[in-house]
Design a protein around this motif. Structure first.
Motif, PDB file in Angstrom:
ATOM      1  N   VAL A 462     -32.128   3.093 -23.225  1.00  5.56           N
ATOM      2  CA  VAL A 462     -32.902   2.181 -23.835  1.00  5.56           C
ATOM      3  C   VAL A 462     -33.260   2.579 -25.176  1.00  5.56           C
ATOM      4  O   VAL A 462     -33.413   1.646 -26.178  1.00  5.56           O
ATOM      5  CB  VAL A 462     -34.349   2.047 -22.759  1.00  5.56           C
ATOM      6  CG1 VAL A 462     -35.154   0.813 -23.597  1.00  5.56           C
ATOM      7  CG2 VAL A 462     -33.909   1.632 -21.379  1.00  5.56           C
ATOM      8  N   GLU A 463     -33.911   3.772 -25.557  1.00  2.01           N
ATOM      9  CA  GLU A 463     -34.702   3.919 -26.679  1.00  2.01           C
ATOM     10  C   GLU A 463     -33.511   4.136 -27.730  1.00  2.01           C
ATOM     11  O   GLU A 463     -33.586   3.747 -29.037  1.00  2.01           O
ATOM     12  CB  GLU A 463     -35.219   5.315 -26.685  1.00  2.01           C
ATOM     13  CG  GLU A 463     -36.024   5.768 -27.830  1.00  2.01           C
ATOM     14  CD  GLU A 463     -37.139   4.600 -28.128  1.00  2.01           C
ATOM     15  OE1 GLU A 463     -37.602   4.364 -29.508  1.00  2.01           O
ATOM     16  OE2 GLU A 463     -37.501   3.962 -27.408  1.00  2.01           O
ATOM     17  N   THR A 464     -32.087   4.667 -27.189  1.00  4.21           N
ATOM     18  CA  THR A 464     -31.193   4.531 -28.194  1.00  4.21           C
ATOM     19  C   THR A 464     -30.573   3.254 -28.632  1.00  4.21           C
ATOM     20  O   THR A 464     -30.409   2.976 -29.753  1.00  4.21           O
ATOM     21  CB  THR A 464     -30.059   5.415 -27.513  1.00  4.21           C
ATOM     22  OG1 THR A 464     -30.316   6.834 -27.313  1.00  4.21           O
ATOM     23  CG2 THR A 464     -28.825   5.624 -28.587  1.00  4.21           C
ATOM     24  N   LEU A 465     -30.567   2.496 -27.775  1.00  2.00           N
ATOM     25  CA  LEU A 465     -30.300   0.966 -28.024  1.00  2.00           C
ATOM     26  C   LEU A 465     -31.305   0.346 -28.832  1.00  2.00           C
ATOM     27  O   LEU A 465     -30.844  -0.425 -29.549  1.00  2.00           O
ATOM     28  CB  LEU A 465     -29.976   0.264 -26.598  1.00  2.00           C
ATOM     29  CG  LEU A 465     -29.688  -1.219 -26.761  1.00  2.00           C
ATOM     30  CD1 LEU A 465     -28.255  -1.157 -27.280  1.00  2.00           C
ATOM     31  CD2 LEU A 465     -29.828  -1.846 -25.437  1.00  2.00           C
ATOM     32  N   ARG A 466     -32.396   0.732 -28.728  1.00  2.00           N
ATOM     33  CA  ARG A 466     -33.562  -0.044 -29.388  1.00  2.00           C
ATOM     34  C   ARG A 466     -33.541   0.648 -30.864  1.00  2.00           C
ATOM     35  O   ARG A 466     -33.562  -0.504 -31.868  1.00  2.00           O
ATOM     36  CB  ARG A 466     -34.881   0.243 -28.846  1.00  2.00           C
ATOM     37  CG  ARG A 466     -36.203  -0.243 -29.657  1.00  2.00           C
ATOM     38  CD  ARG A 466     -37.462   0.233 -29.344  1.00  2.00           C
ATOM     39  NE  ARG A 466     -37.638   0.637 -28.084  1.00  2.00           N
ATOM     40  CZ  ARG A 466     -37.961  -0.130 -26.857  1.00  2.00           C
ATOM     41  NH1 ARG A 466     -38.340  -1.310 -27.210  1.00  2.00           N
ATOM     42  NH2 ARG A 466     -38.184   0.245 -25.770  1.00  2.00           N
ATOM     43  N   THR A 467     -33.114   1.598 -31.080  1.00  2.00           N
ATOM     44  CA  THR A 467     -33.290   2.172 -32.536  1.00  2.00           C
ATOM     45  C   THR A 467     -31.944   1.978 -33.222  1.00  2.00           C
ATOM     46  O   THR A 467     -31.930   1.580 -34.325  1.00  2.00           O
ATOM     47  CB  THR A 467     -33.520   3.880 -32.312  1.00  2.00           C
ATOM     48  OG1 THR A 467     -34.527   4.219 -31.722  1.00  2.00           O
ATOM     49  CG2 THR A 467     -33.323   4.405 -33.889  1.00  2.00           C
ATOM     50  N   TRP A 468     -30.842   1.895 -32.542  1.00  2.00           N
ATOM     51  CA  TRP A 468     -29.454   1.659 -33.148  1.00  2.00           C
ATOM     52  C   TRP A 468     -29.544  -0.008 -33.533  1.00  2.00           C
ATOM     53  O   TRP A 468     -29.197  -0.363 -34.743  1.00  2.00           O
ATOM     54  CB  TRP A 468     -28.504   1.919 -32.077  1.00  2.00           C
ATOM     55  CG  TRP A 468     -27.093   1.377 -32.465  1.00  2.00           C
ATOM     56  CD1 TRP A 468     -26.304   2.107 -33.258  1.00  2.00           C
ATOM     57  CD2 TRP A 468     -26.243   0.337 -32.142  1.00  2.00           C
ATOM     58  NE1 TRP A 468     -25.138   1.645 -33.673  1.00  2.00           N
ATOM     59  CE2 TRP A 468     -24.888   0.618 -32.691  1.00  2.00           C
ATOM     60  CE3 TRP A 468     -26.297  -0.760 -31.163  1.00  2.00           C
ATOM     61  CZ2 TRP A 468     -23.949  -0.384 -32.496  1.00  2.00           C
ATOM     62  CZ3 TRP A 468     -25.455  -1.693 -31.046  1.00  2.00           C
ATOM     63  CH2 TRP A 468     -24.048  -1.494 -31.557  1.00  2.00           C
ATOM     64  N   LEU A 469     -30.126  -0.869 -32.721  1.00  2.00           N
ATOM     65  CA  LEU A 469     -30.307  -2.151 -33.043  1.00  2.00           C
ATOM     66  C   LEU A 469     -31.128  -2.438 -34.135  1.00  2.00           C
ATOM     67  O   LEU A 469     -31.059  -3.168 -35.080  1.00  2.00           O
ATOM     68  CB  LEU A 469     -30.603  -3.168 -31.858  1.00  2.00           C
ATOM     69  CG  LEU A 469     -29.732  -3.251 -30.482  1.00  2.00           C
ATOM     70  CD1 LEU A 469     -30.455  -4.107 -29.610  1.00  2.00           C
ATOM     71  CD2 LEU A 469     -28.479  -4.044 -31.247  1.00  2.00           C
ATOM     72  N   SER A 470     -32.360  -1.594 -34.293  1.00  2.00           N
ATOM     73  CA  SER A 470     -33.320  -1.994 -35.445  1.00  2.00           C
ATOM     74  C   SER A 470     -32.717  -1.333 -36.595  1.00  2.00           C
ATOM     75  O   SER A 470     -33.145  -1.828 -37.859  1.00  2.00           O
ATOM     76  CB  SER A 470     -34.701  -1.008 -35.078  1.00  2.00           C
ATOM     77  OG  SER A 470     -34.281   0.353 -35.192  1.00  2.00           O
ATOM     78  N   LEU A 471     -31.796  -0.545 -36.539  1.00  2.00           N
ATOM     79  CA  LEU A 471     -31.105  -0.036 -37.668  1.00  2.00           C
ATOM     80  C   LEU A 471     -29.570  -0.495 -38.097  1.00  2.00           C
ATOM     81  O   LEU A 471     -28.637   0.133 -38.606  1.00  2.00           O
ATOM     82  CB  LEU A 471     -31.034   1.593 -37.674  1.00  2.00           C
ATOM     83  CG  LEU A 471     -32.322   2.373 -37.732  1.00  2.00           C
ATOM     84  CD1 LEU A 471     -32.065   3.796 -37.253  1.00  2.00           C
ATOM     85  CD2 LEU A 471     -33.103   2.087 -38.968  1.00  2.00           C
ATOM     86  N   HIS A 472     -29.447  -1.683 -37.587  1.00  2.00           N
ATOM     87  CA  HIS A 472     -28.288  -2.519 -37.924  1.00  2.00           C
ATOM     88  C   HIS A 472     -27.169  -1.851 -37.575  1.00  2.00           C
ATOM     89  O   HIS A 472     -25.892  -1.831 -38.162  1.00  2.00           O
ATOM     90  CB  HIS A 472     -28.317  -2.830 -39.470  1.00  2.00           C
ATOM     91  CG  HIS A 472     -29.757  -3.573 -39.615  1.00  2.00           C
ATOM     92  ND1 HIS A 472     -30.096  -4.814 -39.220  1.00  2.00           N
ATOM     93  CD2 HIS A 472     -30.361  -2.811 -40.610  1.00  2.00           C
ATOM     94  CE1 HIS A 472     -31.158  -4.643 -40.024  1.00  2.00           C
ATOM     95  NE2 HIS A 472     -31.549  -3.890 -40.729  1.00  2.00           N
ATOM     96  N   GLY A 473     -27.056  -1.078 -36.310  1.00  3.98           N
ATOM     97  CA  GLY A 473     -25.906  -0.526 -35.798  1.00  3.98           C
ATOM     98  C   GLY A 473     -25.347   0.817 -36.400  1.00  3.98           C
ATOM     99  O   GLY A 473     -24.146   1.079 -36.500  1.00  3.98           O
ATOM    100  N   SER A 474     -26.238   1.580 -37.559  1.00  2.00           N
ATOM    101  CA  SER A 474     -26.103   2.499 -38.116  1.00  2.00           C
ATOM    102  C   SER A 474     -25.964   3.743 -37.200  1.00  2.00           C
ATOM    103  O   SER A 474     -27.083   4.034 -36.628  1.00  2.00           O
ATOM    104  CB  SER A 474     -26.946   2.829 -39.345  1.00  2.00           C
ATOM    105  OG  SER A 474     -26.712   3.925 -39.891  1.00  2.00           O
ATOM    106  N   TRP A 475     -24.764   4.429 -37.275  1.00  2.00           N
ATOM    107  CA  TRP A 475     -24.773   5.779 -36.558  1.00  2.00           C
ATOM    108  C   TRP A 475     -25.512   6.930 -36.901  1.00  2.00           C
ATOM    109  O   TRP A 475     -26.108   7.496 -36.226  1.00  2.00           O
ATOM    110  CB  TRP A 475     -23.639   5.948 -36.029  1.00  2.00           C
ATOM    111  CG  TRP A 475     -22.414   4.899 -35.605  1.00  2.00           C
ATOM    112  CD1 TRP A 475     -21.440   4.577 -36.224  1.00  2.00           C
ATOM    113  CD2 TRP A 475     -22.182   4.515 -34.327  1.00  2.00           C
ATOM    114  NE1 TRP A 475     -20.771   3.242 -35.652  1.00  2.00           N
ATOM    115  CE2 TRP A 475     -21.203   3.565 -34.481  1.00  2.00           C
ATOM    116  CE3 TRP A 475     -23.198   4.526 -33.016  1.00  2.00           C
ATOM    117  CZ2 TRP A 475     -20.844   2.787 -33.295  1.00  2.00           C
ATOM    118  CZ3 TRP A 475     -22.850   3.744 -32.015  1.00  2.00           C
ATOM    119  CH2 TRP A 475     -21.679   2.795 -32.074  1.00  2.00           C
ATOM    120  N   ASP A 476     -25.409   7.038 -38.350  1.00  2.00           N
ATOM    121  CA  ASP A 476     -26.105   8.145 -38.996  1.00  2.00           C
ATOM    122  C   ASP A 476     -27.365   8.098 -39.067  1.00  2.00           C
ATOM    123  O   ASP A 476     -28.284   8.789 -38.698  1.00  2.00           O
ATOM    124  CB  ASP A 476     -25.659   8.359 -40.278  1.00  2.00           C
ATOM    125  CG  ASP A 476     -23.980   8.702 -40.359  1.00  2.00           C
ATOM    126  OD1 ASP A 476     -23.671   9.470 -39.394  1.00  2.00           O
ATOM    127  OD2 ASP A 476     -23.424   8.445 -41.542  1.00  2.00           O
TER     128      ASP A 476
END
Length: 520
Positions: A462-476
């Motif tokens: 859940v937290e990874t999905l939240r952070t990934w979406l908030s950062l526009h899908g940036s892996w780095d």
């Protein structure tokens, strides 16, 4: 050399080196005394070593450079160049070239005031250098121990019922001088240690005026060429009749000043005095504003069952911002994002200590500071302007009431993660109306629970999905924010897509998931 480079280690008295029986060094010529100190060792067989010296060296030579039949003029030029370069002593090795120290060299060293040491054949130059480093390490350890013990005694003194006199007493005892606390009007409020005389006391009071803000009392007229906006220094130093005078401004503009008059000026003394200045700044700040008593009253009321809304005015306001902060400096050898070994976490920045956290709180205008773990949390009244602080990365919540402090804490944590990922000094959580405000909260929560049910049992997903979406899908950037490897982010997002049975590249899907995540 007018301004030799000084290494960050205590110098070694030449007499301490001569006292080492294992070296067998003997003074042949030149002055003696405790003031002659060695900062490093250099070996050279150059006829003119001047270009290769920094100053403060014990120069070692076996006399290979001395030409056959050299006269007094050669040795005079050689010794004078060593002195001109800042060399403090010359060690002359016996064998394999010379059986004795040349008399002309001893005469030249005596003439130019350069200590000349005889190095016996059994003592290697590397052994002399090793002995110097050992003595330096011992001196450094002793200095660190002295500073650590002083820190502990000052902290204990600050916790006593009458802390200001206790801190001044400990400071004067540790420095072997006198410590004075000057008030905003320049008056001597408290002092400890042996009186240094009227002249020294007056000079210390004048030095205190240099660091006192103009609004807190009289300051000397500006020097010619100083503009009206010239900043007031936070510390100043002077010397009078062999006594080192220093003054430290305390706090943020209250006008209190710590003055110290001590006979010596070691680097450790400045560190000890600086710690005392920080402690006194906290103590005088509490005395000046009265916030310490208010915070104690607020804590007691909370412990006795008071409501947050009741105690918030005692702390300075009714609406607040929560700030999460991490220091920027990283330990040596940390890896940049994307270069870690797969499956390992990126190393975090060095955890801040209590003094650094208190200094950050003072800069933000609040004494409500919690330095737990690697993150400093500060509670700041909403009316105060928050700015980026050098050396820190900040995440700031929206303005919230006391009932929403836990929500503000979560907002600040997420803002800090975004700030670290985007390498932005300060990120503030947005407080503008959102689309989910158009939906009844109960309906929005039900939709969010239903949509996220396949992953809600795994908080990391859940937290990874939240952070990934908030950062526009940036892996780095997501990897940096979560302190994990980018491959870990990819694996978690792929797992989310599989469990949710959806295409995370679809912007409509991302929007709906973000809507749901905001409700959790």
């Amino acid at each position: 050399m007018s301004d030799p480079v000084v290494p960050p280690t205590p110098p070694v008295p030449l007499d301490a080196l001569l006292a080492r029986e294992d070296l067998g060094l003997r003074r042949v010529a030149g002055p003696s005394g405790p003031d002659i100190v060695v900062r490093w060792v250099h070996t050279s067989e150059m006829a003119d070593p001047y270009p290769y010296l920094l100053g403060g060296e014990l120069l070692l030579s076996a006399g290979v450079h001395i030409p056959e039949g050299a006269g007094p003029g050669y040795f005079d030029a050689y010794a004078s160049r060593i002195v001109a370069a800042g060399g403090v002593a010359l060690g002359f090795g016996l064998a394999p070239v010379h059986d004795t120290v040349p008399e002309a060299l001893a005469a030249a060293c005596e003439l130019h005031g350069l200590p000349l040491l005889e190095v016996p054949p059994r003592t290697t130059f590397s052994g002399v250098a090793r002995a110097v480093w050992q003595l330096m390490a011992q001196a450094r350890l002793a200095e660190l121990r002295r500073v650590t013990e002083a820190h502990q005694s000052l902290a204990s003194a600050a916790a006593r019922p009458n802390p200001v006199p206790a801190v001044l007493h400990q400071l004067s005892r540790r420095l072997g001088g006198r410590a004075v606390l000057f008030g905003p009007e320049g008056t001597e409020l408290a002092a400890a240690g042996r009186d240094q005389g009227a002249e020294t006391g007056a000079a210390l009071a004048r030095l205190a005026r240099v660091v006192r803000p103009a609004s807190a009392g009289h300051r000397p007229a500006p020097a010619p060429g100083d503009g009206p906006g010239r900043p007031v220094p936070t510390s100043a130093a002077d010397t009078l009749a062999g006594v080192r005078l220093t003054a430290y401004a305390l706090g943020a503009g209250h006008g209190f000043v710590l003055g110290v008059a001590a006979p010596r000026s070691d680097s450790g003394d400045h560190t000890i005095a600086s710690v005392a200045a920080v402690l006194l700044a906290l103590l005088t700040g509490e005395q000046q504003s009265g916030t310490g008593a208010a915070r104690s009253a607020a804590l007691v009321r909370l412990l006795l069952g008071g409501e947050p809304e009741e105690v918030a005015p005692l702390l300075g306001g009714e609406r607040w911002r929560v700030v999460h902060a991490r220091p920027d400096a990283q330990t040596p050898g940390t890896q940049t994002p994307g270069t870690q070994t797969p499956g390992t976490q990126a190393p975090d920045a060095q955890a801040p200590d209590a003094l650094a956290a208190s200094a950050l709180g003072a800069a933000l205008g609040s004494a409500l500071v919690d330095p737990a773990g690697g993150v400093v949390r500060v509670l700041v009244p909403a009316g105060r302007e928050l700015r980026a602080q050098p050396g820190w990365t900040l995440g700031v919540s929206a303005a919230v009431g006391p009932r929403e402090w836990p929500a503000g804490d979560t907002q600040a944590a997420r803002a800090l993660a975004r700030a670290r990922a985007t390498r932005t000094p300060l990120v503030t959580h947005g407080a503008r109306p959102a689309l989910d405000d158009l939906v009844a909260p109960a309906d929005a929560d039900a939709h969010a629970r239903l949509l996220l049910a396949p992953v809600e049992g795994t908080p990391a997903l859940v937290e990874t999905l939240r952070t990934w979406l908030s950062l526009h899908g940036s892996w780095d950037r997501t990897a940096v924010a979560l302190a994990v490897h980018r491959n870990t982010v990819r694996q978690r997002i792929a797992r989310c897509a599989a469990l949710l049975e959806t295409d995370l590249d679809d912007p409509d899907v991302r929007m709906e998931l973000w809507f749901a995540l905001r409700r959790t």
